[in-house]
Design a protein around this motif. Structure first.
Motif, PDB file in Angstrom:
ATOM      1  N   LEU A   8      14.540  -8.807  -7.832  1.00  0.00           N
ATOM      2  CA  LEU A   8      15.697  -9.651  -8.137  1.00  0.00           C
ATOM      3  C   LEU A   8      16.251 -10.307  -6.873  1.00  0.00           C
ATOM      4  CD1 LEU A   8      17.422  -7.208 -10.642  1.00  0.00           C
ATOM      5  CD2 LEU A   8      15.993  -9.177 -11.203  1.00  0.00           C
ATOM      6  N   GLY A   9      15.338 -10.747  -6.019  1.00  0.00           N
ATOM      7  CA  GLY A   9      15.720 -11.451  -4.802  1.00  0.00           C
ATOM      8  C   GLY A   9      16.123 -10.570  -3.642  1.00  0.00           C
ATOM      9  N   THR A  10      16.111  -9.244  -3.827  1.00  0.00           N
ATOM     10  CA  THR A  10      16.490  -8.303  -2.774  1.00  0.00           C
ATOM     11  C   THR A  10      15.249  -7.591  -2.246  1.00  0.00           C
ATOM     12  OG1 THR A  10      18.676  -7.906  -3.727  1.00  0.00           O
ATOM     13  CG2 THR A  10      17.822  -6.219  -2.236  1.00  0.00           C
ATOM     14  N   ASP A  11      15.078  -7.601  -0.925  1.00  0.00           N
ATOM     15  CA  ASP A  11      13.982  -6.841  -0.310  1.00  0.00           C
ATOM     16  C   ASP A  11      14.368  -5.367  -0.332  1.00  0.00           C
ATOM     17  OD1 ASP A  11      12.035  -5.688   1.257  1.00  0.00           O
ATOM     18  OD2 ASP A  11      12.267  -7.058   2.950  1.00  0.00           O
ATOM     19  N   ILE A  12      13.696  -4.597  -1.191  1.00  0.00           N
ATOM     20  CA  ILE A  12      14.046  -3.180  -1.325  1.00  0.00           C
ATOM     21  C   ILE A  12      13.135  -2.275  -0.487  1.00  0.00           C
ATOM     22  CG2 ILE A  12      14.942  -3.562  -3.655  1.00  0.00           C
ATOM     23  CD1 ILE A  12      12.421  -2.078  -4.719  1.00  0.00           C
ATOM     24  N   THR A  13      12.214  -2.895   0.264  1.00  0.00           N
ATOM     25  CA  THR A  13      11.184  -2.120   0.959  1.00  0.00           C
ATOM     26  C   THR A  13      11.766  -1.078   1.897  1.00  0.00           C
ATOM     27  OG1 THR A  13       9.958  -4.212   0.968  1.00  0.00           O
ATOM     28  CG2 THR A  13       8.964  -2.348   2.124  1.00  0.00           C
ATOM     29  N   HIS A  14      12.798  -1.456   2.636  1.00  0.00           N
ATOM     30  CA  HIS A  14      13.310  -0.555   3.668  1.00  0.00           C
ATOM     31  C   HIS A  14      14.774  -0.161   3.434  1.00  0.00           C
ATOM     32  CE1 HIS A  14       9.606  -1.206   5.814  1.00  0.00           C
ATOM     33  NE2 HIS A  14       9.813  -2.515   5.841  1.00  0.00           N
ATOM     34  N   LEU A  15      15.256  -0.308   2.205  1.00  0.00           N
ATOM     35  CA  LEU A  15      16.608   0.150   1.913  1.00  0.00           C
ATOM     36  C   LEU A  15      16.679   1.673   2.016  1.00  0.00           C
ATOM     37  CD1 LEU A  15      17.666  -1.951  -1.236  1.00  0.00           C
ATOM     38  CD2 LEU A  15      18.230  -2.386   1.160  1.00  0.00           C
ATOM     39  N   ASN A  16      17.823   2.184   2.488  1.00  0.00           N
ATOM     40  CA  ASN A  16      17.970   3.635   2.553  1.00  0.00           C
ATOM     41  C   ASN A  16      18.251   4.190   1.152  1.00  0.00           C
ATOM     42  OD1 ASN A  16      20.793   3.425   2.007  1.00  0.00           O
ATOM     43  ND2 ASN A  16      21.252   3.225   4.200  1.00  0.00           N
ATOM     44  N   GLU A  17      18.282   5.509   1.024  1.00  0.00           N
ATOM     45  CA  GLU A  17      18.402   6.140  -0.287  1.00  0.00           C
ATOM     46  C   GLU A  17      19.681   5.733  -1.017  1.00  0.00           C
ATOM     47  OE1 GLU A  17      16.306   7.934  -2.123  1.00  0.00           O
ATOM     48  OE2 GLU A  17      14.789   7.553  -0.608  1.00  0.00           O
ATOM     49  N   LEU A  56      11.560   4.448  -6.147  1.00  0.00           N
ATOM     50  CA  LEU A  56      11.489   5.914  -6.175  1.00  0.00           C
ATOM     51  C   LEU A  56      10.400   6.441  -5.252  1.00  0.00           C
ATOM     52  CD1 LEU A  56      11.974   6.318 -10.008  1.00  0.00           C
ATOM     53  CD2 LEU A  56      13.643   6.868  -8.239  1.00  0.00           C
ATOM     54  N   GLU A  57       9.541   5.556  -4.778  1.00  0.00           N
ATOM     55  CA  GLU A  57       8.588   5.833  -3.704  1.00  0.00           C
ATOM     56  C   GLU A  57       8.751   4.735  -2.663  1.00  0.00           C
ATOM     57  OE1 GLU A  57       6.671   8.239  -2.997  1.00  0.00           O
ATOM     58  OE2 GLU A  57       6.060   9.286  -4.832  1.00  0.00           O
ATOM     59  N   THR A  58       8.400   5.035  -1.421  1.00  0.00           N
ATOM     60  CA  THR A  58       8.519   4.064  -0.338  1.00  0.00           C
ATOM     61  C   THR A  58       7.137   3.568   0.061  1.00  0.00           C
ATOM     62  OG1 THR A  58      10.500   5.161   0.500  1.00  0.00           O
ATOM     63  CG2 THR A  58       9.358   3.670   2.011  1.00  0.00           C
ATOM     64  N   ALA A  59       6.961   2.257   0.058  1.00  0.00           N
ATOM     65  CA  ALA A  59       5.678   1.673   0.418  1.00  0.00           C
ATOM     66  C   ALA A  59       5.326   2.000   1.867  1.00  0.00           C
ATOM     67  CB  ALA A  59       5.712   0.162   0.229  1.00  0.00           C
ATOM     68  N   THR A  60       4.052   2.300   2.091  1.00  0.00           N
ATOM     69  CA  THR A  60       3.563   2.541   3.448  1.00  0.00           C
ATOM     70  C   THR A  60       3.397   1.229   4.202  1.00  0.00           C
ATOM     71  OG1 THR A  60       2.342   4.423   2.545  1.00  0.00           O
ATOM     72  CG2 THR A  60       1.777   3.725   4.781  1.00  0.00           C
ATOM     73  N   SER A  66       0.843  -1.193   0.000  1.00  0.00           N
ATOM     74  CA  SER A  66       0.000   0.000   0.000  1.00  0.00           C
ATOM     75  C   SER A  66       0.879   1.243   0.000  1.00  0.00           C
ATOM     76  CB  SER A  66      -0.911   0.021   1.235  1.00  0.00           C
ATOM     77  OG  SER A  66      -1.819  -1.063   1.205  1.00  0.00           O
ATOM     78  N   LEU A  67       0.297   2.335  -0.494  1.00  0.00           N
ATOM     79  CA  LEU A  67       1.009   3.610  -0.527  1.00  0.00           C
ATOM     80  C   LEU A  67       0.073   4.716  -0.098  1.00  0.00           C
ATOM     81  CD1 LEU A  67       3.503   5.348  -1.346  1.00  0.00           C
ATOM     82  CD2 LEU A  67       2.502   5.482  -3.642  1.00  0.00           C
ATOM     83  N   ARG A  68       0.502   5.477   0.895  1.00  0.00           N
ATOM     84  CA  ARG A  68      -0.242   6.648   1.372  1.00  0.00           C
ATOM     85  C   ARG A  68       0.690   7.847   1.314  1.00  0.00           C
ATOM     86  NH1 ARG A  68      -3.312   6.488   7.070  1.00  0.00           N
ATOM     87  NH2 ARG A  68      -4.849   5.435   5.746  1.00  0.00           N
ATOM     88  N   LEU A  69       0.241   8.920   0.681  1.00  0.00           N
ATOM     89  CA  LEU A  69       1.032  10.136   0.571  1.00  0.00           C
ATOM     90  C   LEU A  69       0.331  11.278   1.284  1.00  0.00           C
ATOM     91  CD1 LEU A  69       2.085   9.939  -3.205  1.00  0.00           C
ATOM     92  CD2 LEU A  69       3.413   9.225  -1.209  1.00  0.00           C
ATOM     93  N   SER A  87      -5.410   6.246 -11.388  1.00  0.00           N
ATOM     94  CA  SER A  87      -5.675   4.901 -10.851  1.00  0.00           C
ATOM     95  C   SER A  87      -4.509   4.338 -10.053  1.00  0.00           C
ATOM     96  CB  SER A  87      -6.032   3.940 -11.992  1.00  0.00           C
ATOM     97  OG  SER A  87      -4.988   3.854 -12.937  1.00  0.00           O
ATOM     98  N   GLY A  88      -3.332   4.985 -10.151  1.00  0.00           N
ATOM     99  CA  GLY A  88      -2.179   4.534  -9.366  1.00  0.00           C
ATOM    100  C   GLY A  88      -1.095   3.859 -10.186  1.00  0.00           C
ATOM    101  N   LYS A  89      -1.200   3.903 -11.515  1.00  0.00           N
ATOM    102  CA  LYS A  89      -0.243   3.196 -12.373  1.00  0.00           C
ATOM    103  C   LYS A  89       1.192   3.693 -12.168  1.00  0.00           C
ATOM    104  CE  LYS A  89      -2.126   4.507 -16.232  1.00  0.00           C
ATOM    105  NZ  LYS A  89      -3.096   5.465 -15.624  1.00  0.00           N
ATOM    106  N   SER A  90       1.387   4.994 -12.292  1.00  0.00           N
ATOM    107  CA  SER A  90       2.738   5.545 -12.168  1.00  0.00           C
ATOM    108  C   SER A  90       3.274   5.363 -10.750  1.00  0.00           C
ATOM    109  CB  SER A  90       2.751   7.027 -12.562  1.00  0.00           C
ATOM    110  OG  SER A  90       2.492   7.182 -13.937  1.00  0.00           O
ATOM    111  N   SER A  91       2.403   5.499  -9.755  1.00  0.00           N
ATOM    112  CA  SER A  91       2.839   5.290  -8.370  1.00  0.00           C
ATOM    113  C   SER A  91       3.315   3.857  -8.163  1.00  0.00           C
ATOM    114  CB  SER A  91       1.696   5.605  -7.406  1.00  0.00           C
ATOM    115  OG  SER A  91       1.370   6.974  -7.447  1.00  0.00           O
TER     116      SER A  91
END
Length: 225
Positions: free
Chosen positions: A69-78, A58-62, A12-15, A46-50
């Motif tokens: 590619l096998g790497t959890d990118i959810t909480h990687l820093n910038e 380029l956005e961080t999931a809420t 999910s994504l909340r901005l 509809s949320g396509k680009s997001s």
């Protein structure tokens, strides 16, 4: 080794908006296979680009988890995300995002230099040749047409030979004829480098060329086609 290029698990994504939080995406679960071409379609807003921006880090999931590619990118820093994109992703935007003070050759060579690739300018020239702009290498973006600028952007995205190629409305700012040429180039670059291609598009013709399309509405997956 997994054959999944990108996996989203209940994402999910909340901005923040001027009137408070805005929910953009709701519980998206999706797997993209390596080598697949996936089209993201649906009405404006509809949320396509997001969704594409989440896949590109380029956005961080809420909420939820994104694995690329096998790497959890959810909480990687910038910094870690930037390195991951540099090594694995090519991104093409609707508005080109070329550096105006650099020539076409320098624009294409920049990500290669950042990756410390020794033959950066030779490879950049080869990529410009591949998109039909070899003779325009010394021109600046202001000296190029919109179609030529998008060709440079495609060459820049594909030059590092990324495993993932993300495109956000790559033909959106172009006329029909130029857009068709860019569409052919995009698929030829995918084939040449064996990349997984994920694109946002309003073009029915472009969507039909994808292996699969995901239709979004109001931030949710409405259908898979």
């Amino acid at each position: 080794m997994t054959d999944t290029a990108i996996s989203l698990d209940n994402v999910s994504l909340r901005l923040r908006g001027n009137a408070g939080p805005v929910d953009i995406l709701h519980g998206i679960t999706l797997d993209v296979t390596q080598g697949e071409t996936l089209g993201l379609i649906g009405p404006s807003g509809s949320g396509k680009s997001s969704l594409l921006m989440l896949m590109g880090g380029l956005e961080t999931a809420t909420a939820g988890k994104i694995t690329a590619l096998g790497t959890d990118i959810t909480h990687l820093n910038e910094d870690a995300l930037a390195r991951f994109r540099r090594d694995n992703m090519g991104i093409v935007f609707q508005s080109f995002h070329l550096i105006p003070t650099m020539t076409a050759l320098e624009n294409v060579a920049t990500p290669l230099e950042l990756a410390n690739i020794p033959d950066a300018f030779e490879r950049a020239q080869a990529e410009l040749d591949a998109v039909g702009l070899g003779t325009r290498a010394g021109h600046y973006p202001s000296q190029l047409s919109g179609g030529e600028q998008q060709r440079v952007a495609l060459a820049r995205a594909s030059a590092p030979r990324p495993k993932l190629l993300l495109a956000d409305e790559p033909t959106g700012n172009l006329d029909e004829t130029t857009g068709a040429a860019i569409m052919d180039l995009l698929f030829s670059l995918r084939d040449r480098h064996g990349a997984t291609l994920i694109m946002v598009t309003h073009s029915p013709e472009l969507a039909q060329r994808c292996d699969r399309t995901i239709r979004l509405r109001d931030g949710r997956i409405e259908a898979t086609e």
